[in-house]
Write a protein that holds these residues in place. Structure first.
Motif, PDB file in Angstrom:
ATOM      1  N   ALA A  51      16.666  -3.685  63.617  1.00 38.76           N
ATOM      2  CA  ALA A  51      17.336  -2.769  62.686  1.00 38.76           C
ATOM      3  C   ALA A  51      16.528  -1.505  62.462  1.00 38.76           C
ATOM      4  O   ALA A  51      17.082  -0.463  62.135  1.00 38.76           O
ATOM      5  CB  ALA A  51      17.576  -3.475  61.350  1.00 38.76           C
ATOM      6  N   LYS A  52      15.205  -1.605  62.607  1.00 42.49           N
ATOM      7  CA  LYS A  52      14.308  -0.454  62.420  1.00 42.49           C
ATOM      8  C   LYS A  52      14.620   0.270  61.111  1.00 42.49           C
ATOM      9  O   LYS A  52      14.939   1.456  61.078  1.00 42.49           O
ATOM     10  CB  LYS A  52      14.433   0.486  63.606  1.00 42.49           C
ATOM     11  N   GLU A  53      14.496  -0.432  59.994  1.00 38.10           N
ATOM     12  CA  GLU A  53      14.891   0.103  58.692  1.00 38.10           C
ATOM     13  C   GLU A  53      13.777   0.941  58.058  1.00 38.10           C
ATOM     14  O   GLU A  53      13.400   0.720  56.918  1.00 38.10           O
ATOM     15  CB  GLU A  53      15.306  -1.042  57.767  1.00 38.10           C
ATOM     16  N   VAL A  54      13.266   1.920  58.811  1.00 37.47           N
ATOM     17  CA  VAL A  54      12.224   2.790  58.267  1.00 37.47           C
ATOM     18  C   VAL A  54      12.738   4.200  58.013  1.00 37.47           C
ATOM     19  O   VAL A  54      12.011   5.028  57.499  1.00 37.47           O
ATOM     20  CB  VAL A  54      11.001   2.855  59.215  1.00 37.47           C
ATOM     21  N   ARG A  55      13.970   4.467  58.359  1.00 40.99           N
ATOM     22  CA  ARG A  55      14.577   5.762  58.062  1.00 40.99           C
ATOM     23  C   ARG A  55      15.657   5.537  57.006  1.00 40.99           C
ATOM     24  O   ARG A  55      15.561   4.642  56.191  1.00 40.99           O
ATOM     25  CB  ARG A  55      15.132   6.414  59.332  1.00 40.99           C
ATOM     26  N   MET A  56      16.706   6.321  57.008  1.00 41.64           N
ATOM     27  CA  MET A  56      17.711   6.188  55.960  1.00 41.64           C
ATOM     28  C   MET A  56      18.532   4.915  56.106  1.00 41.64           C
ATOM     29  O   MET A  56      18.750   4.185  55.150  1.00 41.64           O
ATOM     30  CB  MET A  56      18.647   7.406  55.970  1.00 41.64           C
ATOM     31  N   LEU A  57      18.979   4.652  57.332  1.00 42.85           N
ATOM     32  CA  LEU A  57      19.902   3.551  57.575  1.00 42.85           C
ATOM     33  C   LEU A  57      19.400   2.686  58.723  1.00 42.85           C
ATOM     34  O   LEU A  57      18.657   3.148  59.585  1.00 42.85           O
ATOM     35  CB  LEU A  57      21.292   4.095  57.911  1.00 42.85           C
ATOM     36  N   PRO A  58      19.819   1.424  58.780  1.00 43.98           N
ATOM     37  CA  PRO A  58      19.406   0.561  59.890  1.00 43.98           C
ATOM     38  C   PRO A  58      20.291   0.735  61.114  1.00 43.98           C
ATOM     39  O   PRO A  58      21.420   1.225  61.022  1.00 43.98           O
ATOM     40  CB  PRO A  58      19.578  -0.840  59.298  1.00 43.98           C
ATOM     41  N   SER A  59      19.787   0.317  62.249  1.00 43.75           N
ATOM     42  CA  SER A  59      20.606   0.170  63.441  1.00 43.75           C
ATOM     43  C   SER A  59      21.420  -1.116  63.322  1.00 43.75           C
ATOM     44  O   SER A  59      21.116  -1.990  62.502  1.00 43.75           O
ATOM     45  CB  SER A  59      19.737   0.129  64.691  1.00 43.75           C
ATOM     46  N   ALA A  60      22.459  -1.253  64.150  1.00 44.91           N
ATOM     47  CA  ALA A  60      23.313  -2.442  64.090  1.00 44.91           C
ATOM     48  C   ALA A  60      23.907  -2.699  65.469  1.00 44.91           C
ATOM     49  O   ALA A  60      23.904  -1.820  66.341  1.00 44.91           O
ATOM     50  CB  ALA A  60      24.418  -2.263  63.051  1.00 44.91           C
ATOM     51  N   VAL A  61      24.426  -3.905  65.660  1.00 44.41           N
ATOM     52  CA  VAL A  61      25.039  -4.290  66.929  1.00 44.41           C
ATOM     53  C   VAL A  61      26.432  -4.849  66.664  1.00 44.41           C
ATOM     54  O   VAL A  61      26.780  -5.186  65.537  1.00 44.41           O
ATOM     55  CB  VAL A  61      24.186  -5.338  67.677  1.00 44.41           C
ATOM     56  N   GLU A  62      27.205  -4.968  67.740  1.00 42.68           N
ATOM     57  CA  GLU A  62      28.533  -5.586  67.660  1.00 42.68           C
ATOM     58  C   GLU A  62      28.658  -6.608  68.764  1.00 42.68           C
ATOM     59  O   GLU A  62      28.291  -6.344  69.913  1.00 42.68           O
ATOM     60  CB  GLU A  62      29.616  -4.516  67.798  1.00 42.68           C
ATOM     61  N   GLY A  63      29.166  -7.791  68.413  1.00 41.34           N
ATOM     62  CA  GLY A  63      29.300  -8.832  69.409  1.00 41.34           C
ATOM     63  C   GLY A  63      29.643 -10.165  68.789  1.00 41.34           C
ATOM     64  O   GLY A  63      30.261 -10.242  67.712  1.00 41.34           O
ATOM     65  N   ALA A  64      29.225 -11.254  69.464  1.00 37.45           N
ATOM     66  CA  ALA A  64      29.464 -12.611  69.001  1.00 37.45           C
ATOM     67  C   ALA A  64      28.138 -13.360  68.981  1.00 37.45           C
ATOM     68  O   ALA A  64      27.300 -13.178  69.878  1.00 37.45           O
ATOM     69  CB  ALA A  64      30.465 -13.321  69.919  1.00 37.45           C
TER      70      ALA A  64
END
Length: 449
Positions: free
Chosen positions: A147-160
């Motif tokens: 997620a790398k939550e060191v800036r404003m927002l985290p990264s995210a993924v889509e899948g199962a």
């Protein structure tokens, strides 16, 4: 996205609640809402040896709003709305807390300055005993996709996703990942296209691709072992393994840890890199390891770490980290400073992640509750990175200082100072450049509801 649609999505999604309910009505009325509001200021100054120095800054106010249902017959859902909103922009803008990835994707620098909002999480989950199935968008935490939550927002993924808890010590998982949203973007882009950008078809033979992830964790009070495999057909296969031993006695806790990472190009990409050796400096062939020792005494913590990304001339030997993983024990705040996780930048690298780099990191963290000034903390970190490859002419030296304050479970404040001598980056073809000095200051205030 209009308000009616957003409201429907927020009510339609949420994570598993701890409480099982017996009606659809209660599933929603007993759901939970949580949110955070974050203020972020960043200033980045760069001093070049043979070019004018630059300075950029930005202010942003944003955060996340999450709704999660209660569980009904094993089913639950979650949705998280995310937003970052710039204000007070003046002169050159540091887009790393705004839409930097959007600017690259659309090839439009003006898009990088823009505020944006996104439905960052939206998934349905079914749980039966120790087995859980999840489908949709979620914020993922793993060594190479994070997620790398060191800036404003985290990264995210889509899948199962499938998760199985064998017992109190062993957990297993399988994930099929189709899309990735970088932390400075409002788009969920095909996960392999995000890594390779416009070169996806040439490298992989297709204009999109997927990542299949297997993971296993064994954990006791004294020992933790983790293993992950990330397989992207016709692109690359990555293996990550680490182990940690913890020993506690009285007010002292010691930890010894080791990690190993292997990455290799596969299928069409392997053939393409072999036929075009100047494109990425050869086939992907990465081997990296690191060790770390930590000692905690009451509110004090001392860390010493060493990492080595083995040099393999004729191959692309720098770690390939397009999905916001920064796994090395020697990672610093400025490591992987958006080089690799920006759209199409998978084969770039920096600092300790460049092939041939050896890093030694020392860190000291101190809490101050014992003085009566509760909630205050400091962290001092230093990293020295050496590398004999052409262009890495001087050792890179990172100095990080973090002053923190937390008030109960709601409010936190962090002041971060970052100084880097000879900040070093490698392009996809292996060529290396250095910036004489990078200086960065951050102010981050967060309130959790």
């Amino acid at each position: 996205m209009n308000k009616k649609l957003l409201g429907s999505l927020l009510v339609a999604g949420s994570l598993l609640s701890a409480n099982e309910v017996n009606s659809v009505e209660k599933m929603f009325t007993e759901g939970k809402v949580n949110a955070n509001v974050k203020y972020y200021y960043i200033q980045t100054d760069k001093d070049f040896a043979s070019a004018p120095s630059t300075s950029a800054n930005a202010n942003s106010l944003g955060g996340k709003l999450t709704y999660e249902t209660a569980q009904l017959k094993g089913f639950s859902a979650k949705a998280t709305f995310m937003t970052t909103n710039a204000f007070g922009l003046d002169g050159s803008v540091d887009t790393s807390i705004l839409g930097k990835d959007n600017g690259v994707y659309y090839n439009d620098p003006n898009r990088a300055d823009d505020s944006f909002s996104v439905l960052g999480e939206a998934y349905i989950k079914y749980t039966y005993d120790n087995l859980a199935f999840t489908f949709g968008r979620e914020v993922m935490h793993s060594p190479l996709i994070d997620a790398k939550e060191v800036r404003m927002l985290p990264s995210a993924v889509e899948g199962a996703f499938i998760d199985y808890k064998l017992n109190n010590e062993i957990a297993l998982g399988f994930s099929y990942l189709d899309k990735f949203k970088q932390r400075t973007s409002d788009r969920f882009t095909n996960i392999v296209e995000h890594a390779l950008g416009a070169d996806t078809m040439a490298v992989t033979g297709s204009d999109n691709g997927n990542v299949y992830m297997l993971d296993g964790i064994y954990k006791t009070d004294a020992l933790e072992v983790r293993a992950y495999e990330y397989y992207a057909p016709d692109f690359m296969n990555s293996i990550y393994v680490d182990a940690k031993i913890t020993h506690k006695f009285d007010n002292v806790a010691t930890t010894l840890a080791a990690q190993y990472i292997n990455q290799m190009s596969v299928g069409n990409a392997d053939d393409y890199f072999a036929a075009n050796p100047t494109y990425a400096d050869g086939k992907i062939n990465v081997n990296a390891f690191a060790i770390k020792a930590t000692a905690k005494i009451d509110e004090s913590a001392f860390t010493l770490a060493y990492s080595n990304v083995l040099r393999d001339e004729g191959s692309h030997d720098s770690l390939v980290l397009p999905w916001d993983g920064t796994p090395l024990f020697t990672n610093m705040i400025t490591s992987n400073d958006l080089f690799q996780s920006i759209y199409g930048s998978a084969l770039k690298a920096d600092s300790v992640y460049i092939g041939g780099s050896q890093g030694i990191k020392m860190a000291y963290a101190q809490g101050f509750d014992f003085t009566g000034y509760k909630g205050f903390s400091t962290t001092f970190s230093f990293l020295n990175t050496t590398n004999s490859r052409a262009g890495f002419d001087k050792d890179q030296r990172d100095y990080n200082v973090v002053l923190g304050y937390k008030y109960d479970t709601h409010f936190s404040l962090a002041l971060k100072g970052i100084w880097v001598d000879n900040n070093t980056g490698a392009d996809k073809d292996g060529s290396v450049t250095q910036i004489k000095q990078l200086t960065q200051y951050r102010v981050i205030a967060n309130y959790q509801f």
